[in-house]
Each structure stands twice: as C-alpha cells, then as structure tokens.
Scaffold this motif. Sequence first.
Motif, PDB file in Angstrom:
ATOM      1  N   SER A  33       0.709  -1.181   0.298  1.00 46.41           N
ATOM      2  CA  SER A  33      -0.090   0.460   0.357  1.00 46.41           C
ATOM      3  C   SER A  33       0.726   1.342  -0.089  1.00 46.41           C
ATOM      4  CB  SER A  33      -0.990  -0.171   1.345  1.00 46.41           C
ATOM      5  OG  SER A  33      -1.577  -0.799   1.422  1.00 46.41           O
ATOM      6  N   GLU A  34       2.132   1.368   0.877  1.00 48.90           N
ATOM      7  CA  GLU A  34       2.782   2.613   0.856  1.00 48.90           C
ATOM      8  C   GLU A  34       3.385   2.412  -0.605  1.00 48.90           C
ATOM      9  OE1 GLU A  34       1.824   3.746   3.388  1.00 48.90           O
ATOM     10  OE2 GLU A  34       3.670   5.678   3.136  1.00 48.90           O
ATOM     11  N   ILE A  35       3.886   1.383  -0.937  1.00 50.03           N
ATOM     12  CA  ILE A  35       4.448   1.910  -2.296  1.00 50.03           C
ATOM     13  C   ILE A  35       3.674   2.279  -3.223  1.00 50.03           C
ATOM     14  CG2 ILE A  35       5.436   0.551  -4.138  1.00 50.03           C
ATOM     15  CD1 ILE A  35       7.293  -0.042  -2.933  1.00 50.03           C
ATOM     16  N   ALA A  36       2.331   1.664  -3.516  1.00 47.21           N
ATOM     17  CA  ALA A  36       1.884   2.456  -4.046  1.00 47.21           C
ATOM     18  C   ALA A  36       1.273   4.367  -3.773  1.00 47.21           C
ATOM     19  CB  ALA A  36      -0.114   1.460  -4.341  1.00 47.21           C
ATOM     20  N   ASN A  37       1.213   4.081  -2.581  1.00 44.25           N
ATOM     21  CA  ASN A  37       0.993   5.664  -2.214  1.00 44.25           C
ATOM     22  C   ASN A  37       2.429   6.444  -2.435  1.00 44.25           C
ATOM     23  OD1 ASN A  37       0.204   7.586  -0.927  1.00 44.25           O
ATOM     24  ND2 ASN A  37       1.631   7.666   0.975  1.00 44.25           N
ATOM     25  N   MET A  38       3.368   6.088  -2.885  1.00 43.29           N
ATOM     26  CA  MET A  38       4.017   6.823  -3.214  1.00 43.29           C
ATOM     27  C   MET A  38       4.811   7.393  -4.713  1.00 43.29           C
ATOM     28  SD  MET A  38       7.876   5.910  -0.059  1.00 43.29           S
ATOM     29  CE  MET A  38       7.286   4.037  -0.115  1.00 43.29           C
ATOM     30  N   ILE A  56       2.833   9.058  13.700  1.00 43.38           N
ATOM     31  CA  ILE A  56       1.290   8.789  13.102  1.00 43.38           C
ATOM     32  C   ILE A  56       1.223   8.965  11.486  1.00 43.38           C
ATOM     33  CG2 ILE A  56      -0.573  10.107  12.868  1.00 43.38           C
ATOM     34  CD1 ILE A  56       0.108  12.075  15.129  1.00 43.38           C
ATOM     35  N   ASP A  57       1.107   7.802  11.424  1.00 43.94           N
ATOM     36  CA  ASP A  57       1.310   7.250   9.989  1.00 43.94           C
ATOM     37  C   ASP A  57      -0.132   6.041   9.750  1.00 43.94           C
ATOM     38  OD1 ASP A  57       3.270   7.359   7.532  1.00 43.94           O
ATOM     39  OD2 ASP A  57       1.090   6.096   6.892  1.00 43.94           O
ATOM     40  N   ASP A  58      -0.759   5.958   8.641  1.00 44.41           N
ATOM     41  CA  ASP A  58      -1.850   4.653   8.474  1.00 44.41           C
ATOM     42  C   ASP A  58      -0.859   3.375   7.792  1.00 44.41           C
ATOM     43  OD1 ASP A  58      -1.071   6.316   6.256  1.00 44.41           O
ATOM     44  OD2 ASP A  58      -3.325   5.842   5.323  1.00 44.41           O
ATOM     45  N   ALA A  59       0.124   4.068   7.821  1.00 43.45           N
ATOM     46  CA  ALA A  59       0.838   2.491   7.045  1.00 43.45           C
ATOM     47  C   ALA A  59       1.819   1.958   8.253  1.00 43.45           C
ATOM     48  CB  ALA A  59       1.861   2.746   5.635  1.00 43.45           C
ATOM     49  N   LEU A 109       3.823  13.599  11.068  1.00 42.04           N
ATOM     50  CA  LEU A 109       2.736  13.434  10.397  1.00 42.04           C
ATOM     51  C   LEU A 109       2.279  12.862   9.238  1.00 42.04           C
ATOM     52  CD1 LEU A 109      -0.392  13.773  11.149  1.00 42.04           C
ATOM     53  CD2 LEU A 109       0.352  16.323  10.805  1.00 42.04           C
ATOM     54  N   ASP A 110       2.050  11.871   8.822  1.00 44.45           N
ATOM     55  CA  ASP A 110       1.564  11.431   7.330  1.00 44.45           C
ATOM     56  C   ASP A 110       0.354  12.260   6.967  1.00 44.45           C
ATOM     57  OD1 ASP A 110       1.590  10.198   5.078  1.00 44.45           O
ATOM     58  OD2 ASP A 110       0.061   8.443   6.235  1.00 44.45           O
ATOM     59  N   ILE A 111       0.143  12.342   5.596  1.00 48.89           N
ATOM     60  CA  ILE A 111      -0.912  13.441   5.461  1.00 48.89           C
ATOM     61  C   ILE A 111      -2.106  12.621   4.715  1.00 48.89           C
ATOM     62  CG2 ILE A 111      -1.774  14.766   3.208  1.00 48.89           C
ATOM     63  CD1 ILE A 111       0.538  16.584   3.988  1.00 48.89           C
ATOM     64  N   THR A 112      -1.741  11.729   4.049  1.00 46.00           N
ATOM     65  CA  THR A 112      -3.112  10.490   3.533  1.00 46.00           C
ATOM     66  C   THR A 112      -3.408   9.506   4.786  1.00 46.00           C
ATOM     67  OG1 THR A 112      -1.863  11.060   1.176  1.00 46.00           O
ATOM     68  CG2 THR A 112      -3.763   9.408   1.205  1.00 46.00           C
ATOM     69  N   MET A 113      -4.427   9.766   5.170  1.00 45.20           N
ATOM     70  CA  MET A 113      -4.446   8.685   6.523  1.00 45.20           C
ATOM     71  C   MET A 113      -6.368   8.531   6.156  1.00 45.20           C
ATOM     72  SD  MET A 113      -2.319   9.828   9.541  1.00 45.20           S
ATOM     73  CE  MET A 113      -2.622  11.048   9.409  1.00 45.20           C
ATOM     74  N   PRO A 114      -6.934   7.846   6.704  1.00 44.13           N
ATOM     75  CA  PRO A 114      -8.060   7.524   6.285  1.00 44.13           C
ATOM     76  C   PRO A 114      -8.937   8.631   8.288  1.00 44.13           C
ATOM     77  CG  PRO A 114      -7.283   5.413   7.084  1.00 44.13           C
ATOM     78  CD  PRO A 114      -6.396   5.913   6.849  1.00 44.13           C
ATOM     79  N   VAL A 128       9.643  14.280   2.257  1.00 40.78           N
ATOM     80  CA  VAL A 128       8.722  13.475   1.283  1.00 40.78           C
ATOM     81  C   VAL A 128       9.514  12.263   1.288  1.00 40.78           C
ATOM     82  CG1 VAL A 128       8.429  13.579  -1.526  1.00 40.78           C
ATOM     83  CG2 VAL A 128       8.710  15.758   0.033  1.00 40.78           C
ATOM     84  N   LYS A 129       8.094  11.178   1.340  1.00 42.24           N
ATOM     85  CA  LYS A 129       8.354   9.630   0.879  1.00 42.24           C
ATOM     86  C   LYS A 129       9.097   9.189  -0.539  1.00 42.24           C
ATOM     87  CE  LYS A 129       5.488   8.531   4.231  1.00 42.24           C
ATOM     88  NZ  LYS A 129       3.653   8.054   4.519  1.00 42.24           N
ATOM     89  N   PRO A 130       9.351   8.408  -0.960  1.00 42.63           N
ATOM     90  CA  PRO A 130      10.313   8.380  -0.373  1.00 42.63           C
ATOM     91  C   PRO A 130      11.621   8.431   0.486  1.00 42.63           C
ATOM     92  CG  PRO A 130      10.816   7.158  -2.630  1.00 42.63           C
ATOM     93  CD  PRO A 130       9.577   8.126  -2.257  1.00 42.63           C
TER      94      PRO A 130
HETATM   95 MG   LIG Z   1      -0.381   7.593   4.701  1.00 42.28          MG
END
Ligand SMILES: [Mg+2]
Lengths: 156, 122
Positions: free
Chosen positions: A90-95, B9-12, B53-58, B103-105
């Motif tokens: 999921s995280e790969i797809a997100n990135m 804080i991260d949904d993953a 803090l992550d941004i895209t989360m449920p 920024v990830k990665p």
């Molecule tokens: Mg996320």
Amino acid sequence: MKAEYANPFIRAASEVFAHETHLQMTRKGLELRKTPLPSRPVCIILGITGPIRGQVVYALDEDFAHTVARRMLPGKLPAEVKRLTNSAISEIANMITGKASIELAGEDKTIELTPPAVFTGERFHMDFLNIPTLSLSLISEAGSLEINIALTEGSS
Amino acid sequence: MRLKTALIIDDAAVMRMRLRDILEPHFDVVGEAEDGEQALSLYEACRPDFVTLDITMPKVDGITFLQNLLKSHPDAKVIIVSAVGQKQTVFKALTLGARDFVVKPFDPERVKTAANRLFSKA
Ligand SMILES: [Mg+2]
C-alpha cells in the motif's frame, strides 16, 4: 485517456522501487482497457482528486507482494514481514501515486490522494470506474507490477 | 539526560515501524497512531516533544490534524512525512506551523536530521 499519463507513473515506479526495494523496474507493455479491473490477485486501489481525478489500481502476484515487503523490511522476522505485506505494498502504491501526480498536475496544483485499499483473491467484482484505462506493465527480476491508470482531467 | 519523546502518526504500519527504527536510538517513541483522530487523543495522553505526521490517512487526514493540534497546542513540534510532496501542500503545511516536510520515499538521515534540528539551540 491520455497516453502521456503513462510516463510519470513509469518514472515514479522505477524511482520508488529502486529506493525502497533495490529492484530495477522496466516497462514491459502498455495497453488500453475499458476499466481499471486488475488482472493479478493482489490489488491496491487509490483515488485521486483535484485537477486530475479518478482511480489508479495496482496489481501484482502474492509472491511478489511478499518479496516487496521483505525487501522493504530488511532484518525483520518472516512472520512480521508477512503481517506487514499489505501495508508495505500500500505504501509503495501511495508513494508512486504521490510522485506521479506531482508530475501530472504540475507543482503548483493541489492533488489529494485517498488512503490505499488492498484487496486480494476473489473480492474483485467491486467498484471500478467505467473509464478508459491505461494498463501499464512493469517487470523486475523478482516479479512484475500492473498499473491501471483510470484518470481524467476535470475541475474538482 | 532524558530522551526527547516522539509520537509517530501514519496509517501504514510499515512506515510506523521504519520511523520507529530510525528514531529509537536517539528518541523515545512513546506512541503510534494510524489516523488523525486516534493521534489527537494519543497526543493529549502522552504529550510528546514532537510528532511525525503523515498526510494521507483515513478518518482525519494529516492537514486537518495539524490544524486541530496547533489550535490547542500552538507550540507543538510537527515534522510532516508524506508522499504528497507538491509545493502547494508543503507550503500549506509549513504555513500552518509544521516545522519540516520530508517527502516519501526518504533517506533515514533526512528524518534524523529533521528531528535533531527541532532541539538544537543554534
Ligand atoms: Mg498514509
């Protein structure tokens, strides 16, 4: 569907896979489909909203999903890697989607992504948009990845 | 000396584990939250010295969480760690009061530097 949507995803996928898994991804094929319905058993769905909107559906085989997780989590126990496989892909797809969407929308636009949702096995007859889809396939020495890009331009 | 405390804080789960591994020798990770709603109650409970803090989360996304947090804790130290790295998003987060944006990665060193910088007296 614009064919030029493909290149940002190819670039983003190559960069993210190289960084996170040390796998080199190369483009194997590109075709047009009627929906982003995946043709591999493990899939990750992401929504995009903003100046470019729609769905991106990533799909891969289970073995490759485990390989990706293992490579993202060096030194972790096999049970832990297994538990975190869905999270890893999921995280790969997100990135990948994050990187590609910057290129697609331009630096000065705001795009929002929905959190990725992972589905495996039989639960595939679900809400896929009925929009023309660019289906990309990328290959590495450890497995391949399908990226189905169902995006349109539009005001949000 | 007491280690500074961190909330991740991260949904993953994979990202939370990785951030924990990067921070832990130097900081005390006191909690992990997987959405902005859980994060707010956890923040109140453990009052960390900083958060990643992550941004895209449920449920509640990172930007909304940031706004809520800074309303009640204007001095909260927040490092954004997100895959959504558009200029507009970075600008918005920093304007709201985030201290840094990774920024990830990312490279582990980048995260470590961002965290250390929060507490350097320079
Ligand atoms: Mg996320």
